[in-house]
Design a protein around this motif. Structure first.
Motif, PDB file in Angstrom:
ATOM      1  N   GLN A  27     -19.298  14.942 -47.404  1.00  0.00           N
ATOM      2  CA  GLN A  27     -20.484  14.116 -48.202  1.00  0.00           C
ATOM      3  C   GLN A  27     -20.180  13.286 -49.324  1.00  0.00           C
ATOM      4  N   LEU A  28     -20.223  11.433 -48.960  1.00  0.00           N
ATOM      5  CA  LEU A  28     -20.063  10.560 -49.973  1.00  0.00           C
ATOM      6  C   LEU A  28     -21.448  10.461 -51.160  1.00  0.00           C
ATOM      7  N   VAL A  29     -21.572  11.012 -51.494  1.00  0.00           N
ATOM      8  CA  VAL A  29     -22.663  11.316 -51.907  1.00  0.00           C
ATOM      9  C   VAL A  29     -22.887   9.962 -53.142  1.00  0.00           C
ATOM     10  N   GLY A  30     -21.952   9.198 -53.310  1.00  0.00           N
ATOM     11  CA  GLY A  30     -22.010   8.466 -55.087  1.00  0.00           C
ATOM     12  C   GLY A  30     -21.673   7.245 -54.272  1.00  0.00           C
ATOM     13  N   GLU A  31     -22.108   6.247 -54.995  1.00  0.00           N
ATOM     14  CA  GLU A  31     -21.943   4.558 -54.999  1.00  0.00           C
ATOM     15  C   GLU A  31     -20.084   4.530 -55.278  1.00  0.00           C
ATOM     16  N   GLN A  32     -19.600   3.622 -54.371  1.00  0.00           N
ATOM     17  CA  GLN A  32     -17.859   3.670 -54.874  1.00  0.00           C
ATOM     18  C   GLN A  32     -17.596   4.656 -54.582  1.00  0.00           C
ATOM     19  N   ALA A  33     -17.424   5.852 -54.358  1.00  0.00           N
ATOM     20  CA  ALA A  33     -17.177   6.976 -53.576  1.00  0.00           C
ATOM     21  C   ALA A  33     -16.515   7.052 -52.463  1.00  0.00           C
ATOM     22  N   SER A  34     -14.473   7.009 -53.064  1.00  0.00           N
ATOM     23  CA  SER A  34     -14.157   7.165 -51.506  1.00  0.00           C
ATOM     24  C   SER A  34     -13.027   8.739 -51.164  1.00  0.00           C
ATOM     25  N   VAL A  35     -12.452   8.433 -49.961  1.00  0.00           N
ATOM     26  CA  VAL A  35     -12.680   9.729 -49.093  1.00  0.00           C
ATOM     27  C   VAL A  35     -11.372   9.558 -48.487  1.00  0.00           C
ATOM     28  N   HIS A  36     -10.110  10.068 -48.502  1.00  0.00           N
ATOM     29  CA  HIS A  36      -9.254  10.330 -47.347  1.00  0.00           C
ATOM     30  C   HIS A  36      -9.023  11.485 -47.165  1.00  0.00           C
ATOM     31  N   VAL A  37      -9.267  11.457 -45.599  1.00  0.00           N
ATOM     32  CA  VAL A  37      -8.342  13.010 -45.457  1.00  0.00           C
ATOM     33  C   VAL A  37      -6.996  13.041 -44.053  1.00  0.00           C
ATOM     34  N   GLN A  38      -6.359  13.644 -44.759  1.00  0.00           N
ATOM     35  CA  GLN A  38      -5.500  13.687 -43.559  1.00  0.00           C
ATOM     36  C   GLN A  38      -4.532  14.821 -42.931  1.00  0.00           C
ATOM     37  N   THR A  39      -4.711  14.499 -41.906  1.00  0.00           N
ATOM     38  CA  THR A  39      -4.855  16.680 -41.099  1.00  0.00           C
ATOM     39  C   THR A  39      -3.141  16.174 -40.382  1.00  0.00           C
ATOM     40  N   VAL A  40      -1.811  16.610 -40.624  1.00  0.00           N
ATOM     41  CA  VAL A  40      -1.010  17.111 -39.634  1.00  0.00           C
ATOM     42  C   VAL A  40      -0.459  18.566 -38.948  1.00  0.00           C
ATOM     43  N   VAL A  41      -0.748  18.234 -37.886  1.00  0.00           N
ATOM     44  CA  VAL A  41      -0.981  20.183 -37.357  1.00  0.00           C
ATOM     45  C   VAL A  41       0.566  19.860 -35.788  1.00  0.00           C
ATOM     46  N   ARG A  42       1.013  21.023 -35.917  1.00  0.00           N
ATOM     47  CA  ARG A  42       2.157  20.988 -34.940  1.00  0.00           C
ATOM     48  C   ARG A  42       1.460  22.668 -34.026  1.00  0.00           C
ATOM     49  N   SER A  43       1.251  22.393 -33.166  1.00  0.00           N
ATOM     50  CA  SER A  43       0.770  23.797 -32.225  1.00  0.00           C
ATOM     51  C   SER A  43       2.075  23.916 -31.200  1.00  0.00           C
ATOM     52  N   TYR A  44       2.483  25.646 -30.731  1.00  0.00           N
ATOM     53  CA  TYR A  44       2.958  25.055 -29.862  1.00  0.00           C
ATOM     54  C   TYR A  44       2.338  27.433 -29.146  1.00  0.00           C
ATOM     55  N   LYS A  45       3.747  27.575 -28.608  1.00  0.00           N
ATOM     56  CA  LYS A  45       3.846  29.149 -27.793  1.00  0.00           C
ATOM     57  C   LYS A  45       2.462  28.510 -26.861  1.00  0.00           C
ATOM     58  N   GLU A  46       0.881  29.686 -27.014  1.00  0.00           N
ATOM     59  CA  GLU A  46       0.136  29.241 -26.106  1.00  0.00           C
ATOM     60  C   GLU A  46      -0.890  29.175 -26.790  1.00  0.00           C
ATOM     61  N   SER A  47      -1.272  28.308 -28.273  1.00  0.00           N
ATOM     62  CA  SER A  47      -2.448  27.829 -29.157  1.00  0.00           C
ATOM     63  C   SER A  47      -2.870  27.393 -28.691  1.00  0.00           C
ATOM     64  N   GLN A  48      -4.051  27.802 -29.118  1.00  0.00           N
ATOM     65  CA  GLN A  48      -5.040  26.693 -28.935  1.00  0.00           C
ATOM     66  C   GLN A  48      -5.784  25.524 -30.461  1.00  0.00           C
ATOM     67  N   LEU A  49      -6.222  24.907 -31.273  1.00  0.00           N
ATOM     68  CA  LEU A  49      -6.161  24.231 -32.283  1.00  0.00           C
ATOM     69  C   LEU A  49      -7.527  23.703 -31.803  1.00  0.00           C
ATOM     70  N   ASP A  50      -8.960  23.935 -32.209  1.00  0.00           N
ATOM     71  CA  ASP A  50      -9.863  23.366 -32.055  1.00  0.00           C
ATOM     72  C   ASP A  50     -10.614  22.271 -33.081  1.00  0.00           C
ATOM     73  N   ALA A  51      -9.954  21.315 -33.594  1.00  0.00           N
ATOM     74  CA  ALA A  51     -10.282  20.929 -35.241  1.00  0.00           C
ATOM     75  C   ALA A  51     -11.330  20.103 -35.334  1.00  0.00           C
ATOM     76  N   ARG A  52     -12.258  19.863 -36.215  1.00  0.00           N
ATOM     77  CA  ARG A  52     -13.769  18.793 -36.228  1.00  0.00           C
ATOM     78  C   ARG A  52     -13.783  18.284 -37.631  1.00  0.00           C
ATOM     79  N   CYS A  53     -13.472  16.991 -38.206  1.00  0.00           N
ATOM     80  CA  CYS A  53     -13.966  16.547 -39.188  1.00  0.00           C
ATOM     81  C   CYS A  53     -14.511  15.327 -39.123  1.00  0.00           C
ATOM     82  N   THR A  54     -15.582  15.960 -40.363  1.00  0.00           N
ATOM     83  CA  THR A  54     -16.902  14.800 -40.346  1.00  0.00           C
ATOM     84  C   THR A  54     -16.929  13.926 -41.475  1.00  0.00           C
TER      85      THR A  54
END
Length: 205
Positions: free
Chosen positions: A89-116
Protein backbone atom coordinates in the motif's frame (compact mmCIF):
# COMPACT_ATOMS: atom_id res chain seq x y z
CA UNK A 1 24.72 8.21 1.34
CA UNK A 2 25.95 4.81 2.57
CA UNK A 3 23.85 1.74 1.79
CA UNK A 4 23.27 -0.55 4.76
CA UNK A 5 23.22 -4.29 3.97
CA UNK A 6 21.45 -7.03 5.90
CA UNK A 7 20.82 -10.75 5.35
CA UNK A 8 17.92 -12.37 7.20
CA UNK A 9 16.56 -15.91 7.52
CA UNK A 10 12.77 -15.80 7.79
CA UNK A 11 11.71 -18.71 10.00
CA UNK A 12 8.02 -17.82 10.13
CA UNK A 13 7.10 -14.21 10.88
CA UNK A 14 9.41 -11.28 10.24
CA UNK A 15 8.85 -7.53 10.46
CA UNK A 16 11.21 -5.04 8.83
CA UNK A 17 10.98 -1.32 9.60
CA UNK A 18 13.09 1.05 7.51
CA UNK A 19 13.81 4.41 9.10
CA UNK A 20 13.20 7.76 7.43
CA UNK A 21 15.79 8.64 4.74
CA UNK A 22 17.68 5.38 5.25
CA UNK A 23 19.17 3.51 2.29
CA UNK A 24 19.16 -0.28 2.66
CA UNK A 25 19.61 -3.55 0.80
CA UNK A 26 18.10 -6.55 2.55
CA UNK A 27 18.25 -10.19 1.40
CA UNK A 28 15.56 -12.34 2.98
CA UNK A 29 15.81 -16.13 2.74
CA UNK A 30 12.51 -17.95 3.19
CA UNK A 31 13.77 -20.67 5.51
CA UNK A 32 10.45 -22.19 6.60
CA UNK A 33 7.59 -23.88 4.76
CA UNK A 34 5.29 -20.95 5.63
CA UNK A 35 6.60 -17.39 5.98
CA UNK A 36 5.07 -13.99 6.59
CA UNK A 37 6.98 -10.77 5.97
CA UNK A 38 5.84 -7.29 7.08
CA UNK A 39 7.48 -4.19 5.60
CA UNK A 40 7.21 -0.59 6.77
CA UNK A 41 9.13 1.93 4.67
CA UNK A 42 9.25 5.33 6.34
CA UNK A 43 9.37 8.78 4.75
CA UNK A 44 12.16 9.34 2.25
CA UNK A 45 13.74 5.90 2.63
CA UNK A 46 15.24 4.02 -0.32
CA UNK A 47 14.98 0.26 0.08
CA UNK A 48 15.67 -2.87 -1.98
CA UNK A 49 14.38 -6.12 -0.51
CA UNK A 50 15.40 -9.36 -2.26
CA UNK A 51 13.37 -12.44 -1.30
CA UNK A 52 14.72 -15.88 -2.19
CA UNK A 53 13.65 -19.41 -1.35
CA UNK A 54 10.92 -21.89 -2.13
CA UNK A 55 8.55 -21.66 0.84
CA UNK A 56 5.34 -23.58 0.18
CA UNK A 57 3.32 -20.56 1.27
CA UNK A 58 4.34 -16.97 1.95
CA UNK A 59 2.86 -13.51 2.12
CA UNK A 60 4.45 -10.07 2.01
CA UNK A 61 2.50 -7.04 3.22
CA UNK A 62 3.84 -3.50 3.44
CA UNK A 63 3.24 0.24 3.57
CA UNK A 64 5.31 2.90 1.84
CA UNK A 65 5.22 6.48 3.11
CA UNK A 66 5.91 9.95 1.63
CA UNK A 67 8.69 10.05 -1.00
CA UNK A 68 9.88 6.57 -0.02
CA UNK A 69 11.01 4.07 -2.64
CA UNK A 70 10.78 0.30 -2.41
CA UNK A 71 12.05 -2.30 -4.87
CA UNK A 72 10.88 -5.81 -3.99
CA UNK A 73 12.55 -8.65 -5.93
CA UNK A 74 11.16 -12.16 -5.47
CA UNK A 75 13.38 -14.85 -7.01
CA UNK A 76 12.43 -18.50 -6.95
CA UNK A 77 12.77 -21.87 -8.63
CA UNK A 78 10.50 -24.64 -7.41
CA UNK A 79 9.47 -28.23 -8.09
CA UNK A 80 6.78 -28.06 -5.40
CA UNK A 81 3.39 -26.40 -5.21
CA UNK A 82 3.58 -22.85 -3.91
CA UNK A 83 1.14 -20.07 -3.01
CA UNK A 84 2.28 -16.48 -2.53
CA UNK A 85 0.55 -13.17 -1.82
CA UNK A 86 2.18 -9.74 -2.10
CA UNK A 87 0.11 -6.74 -1.01
CA UNK A 88 1.69 -3.29 -0.82
CA UNK A 89 0.00 0.00 0.00
CA UNK A 90 1.41 3.35 -1.11
CA UNK A 91 0.10 5.51 1.71
CA UNK A 92 2.42 8.51 1.27
CA UNK A 93 2.44 11.14 -1.43
CA UNK A 94 5.10 10.53 -4.11
CA UNK A 95 5.77 7.03 -2.83
CA UNK A 96 7.22 4.58 -5.38
CA UNK A 97 7.15 0.78 -5.58
CA UNK A 98 8.56 -1.72 -8.08
CA UNK A 99 7.75 -5.40 -7.58
CA UNK A 100 9.87 -7.81 -9.63
CA UNK A 101 8.99 -11.50 -9.68
CA UNK A 102 11.04 -14.18 -11.43
CA UNK A 103 9.88 -17.79 -11.02
CA UNK A 104 10.87 -21.08 -12.65
CA UNK A 105 8.39 -23.92 -12.13
CA UNK A 106 9.15 -27.52 -13.11
CA UNK A 107 8.20 -31.18 -12.57
CA UNK A 108 4.53 -31.28 -11.42
CA UNK A 109 4.54 -28.10 -9.36
CA UNK A 110 1.59 -25.72 -9.14
CA UNK A 111 2.23 -22.02 -8.62
CA UNK A 112 -0.44 -19.59 -7.44
CA UNK A 113 1.01 -16.07 -7.19
CA UNK A 114 -1.01 -12.94 -6.37
CA UNK A 115 0.23 -9.35 -6.25
CA UNK A 116 -1.64 -6.15 -5.40
CA UNK A 117 -0.51 -2.53 -5.38
CA UNK A 118 -2.91 -0.11 -3.72
CA UNK A 119 -2.33 3.58 -4.45
CA UNK A 120 -3.84 5.51 -1.55
CA UNK A 121 -2.14 8.92 -1.99
CA UNK A 122 -1.55 11.36 -4.86
CA UNK A 123 1.40 11.24 -7.26
CA UNK A 124 2.52 7.71 -6.52
CA UNK A 125 4.32 5.38 -8.93
CA UNK A 126 3.85 1.62 -9.10
CA UNK A 127 5.27 -1.15 -11.25
CA UNK A 128 4.71 -4.91 -11.24
CA UNK A 129 7.02 -6.94 -13.47
CA UNK A 130 6.43 -10.71 -13.49
CA UNK A 131 8.51 -13.19 -15.49
CA UNK A 132 7.72 -16.91 -15.36
CA UNK A 133 9.23 -20.02 -16.93
CA UNK A 134 6.99 -23.10 -16.84
CA UNK A 135 8.50 -26.52 -17.55
CA UNK A 136 7.59 -30.23 -17.56
CA UNK A 137 4.02 -30.82 -16.25
CA UNK A 138 3.90 -27.76 -14.03
CA UNK A 139 1.12 -25.18 -13.81
CA UNK A 140 1.66 -21.48 -13.15
CA UNK A 141 -0.96 -18.85 -12.34
CA UNK A 142 -0.36 -15.14 -11.74
CA UNK A 143 -3.00 -12.64 -10.62
CA UNK A 144 -2.09 -8.95 -10.42
CA UNK A 145 -4.20 -5.99 -9.31
CA UNK A 146 -3.51 -2.27 -9.57
CA UNK A 147 -5.93 -0.42 -7.32
CA UNK A 148 -6.14 3.39 -7.34
CA UNK A 149 -8.12 4.70 -4.40
CA UNK A 150 -10.24 7.89 -4.32
CA UNK A 151 -8.04 10.97 -4.07
CA UNK A 152 -4.93 9.26 -5.47
CA UNK A 153 -4.74 11.68 -8.38
CA UNK A 154 -1.62 11.74 -10.54
CA UNK A 155 -0.93 8.04 -10.04
CA UNK A 156 1.30 6.29 -12.60
CA UNK A 157 1.07 2.50 -12.45
CA UNK A 158 1.72 -0.46 -14.77
CA UNK A 159 1.68 -4.26 -14.64
CA UNK A 160 3.60 -6.56 -17.01
CA UNK A 161 3.34 -10.36 -16.87
CA UNK A 162 5.14 -12.66 -19.30
CA UNK A 163 5.17 -16.46 -19.11
CA UNK A 164 7.20 -18.89 -21.23
CA UNK A 165 5.91 -22.46 -21.60
CA UNK A 166 8.75 -24.94 -22.16
CA UNK A 167 6.98 -28.19 -21.26
CA UNK A 168 4.73 -30.23 -23.51
CA UNK A 169 2.05 -30.34 -20.80
CA UNK A 170 2.93 -27.18 -18.88
CA UNK A 171 0.27 -24.47 -18.58
CA UNK A 172 0.26 -20.83 -17.55
CA UNK A 173 -2.55 -18.42 -16.67
CA UNK A 174 -2.52 -14.65 -16.26
CA UNK A 175 -5.19 -12.48 -14.65
CA UNK A 176 -4.20 -8.77 -14.62
CA UNK A 177 -6.67 -6.25 -13.24
CA UNK A 178 -7.28 -2.53 -12.77
CA UNK A 179 -9.52 -0.74 -10.30
CA UNK A 180 -9.51 3.03 -10.83
CA UNK A 181 -11.38 5.28 -8.41
CA UNK A 182 -9.54 8.57 -9.09
CA UNK A 183 -9.09 11.01 -11.96
CA UNK A 184 -6.00 12.14 -13.86
CA UNK A 185 -4.10 8.84 -13.64
CA UNK A 186 -1.97 6.64 -15.90
CA UNK A 187 -2.80 2.96 -15.45
CA UNK A 188 -2.37 -0.03 -17.75
CA UNK A 189 -1.35 -3.65 -17.91
CA UNK A 190 -0.08 -6.24 -20.36
CA UNK A 191 0.24 -10.02 -20.35
CA UNK A 192 1.89 -12.49 -22.73
CA UNK A 193 1.91 -16.30 -22.60
CA UNK A 194 3.65 -18.34 -25.27
CA UNK A 195 6.03 -21.06 -26.34
CA UNK A 196 9.31 -20.94 -28.21
CA UNK A 197 8.92 -20.72 -31.95
CA UNK A 198 10.08 -24.03 -33.45
CA UNK A 199 11.34 -22.41 -36.65
CA UNK A 200 13.44 -19.97 -34.65
CA UNK A 201 14.86 -22.86 -32.59
CA UNK A 202 15.86 -24.72 -35.75
CA UNK A 203 17.52 -21.55 -37.02
CA UNK A 204 19.44 -21.06 -33.75
CA UNK A 205 20.69 -24.65 -33.83
Amino acid sequence: MKTNYRAIDCMGNEELVFKSRSVELVVVKLAAEECSLRLSVKEGAGVHVVVIGAALKYDIVGTIQDKARLTLSCLNTTAHSQASVVSLQLVGEQASVHVQTVVRSYKESQLDARCTLEHASPHTVGRITARRVVEDDSKSSFSGMLRIMPGAHGTDTYLSDKALNLGVKSTAKSDPGLEILADDVIASHGATIGRLNQEELIYLR
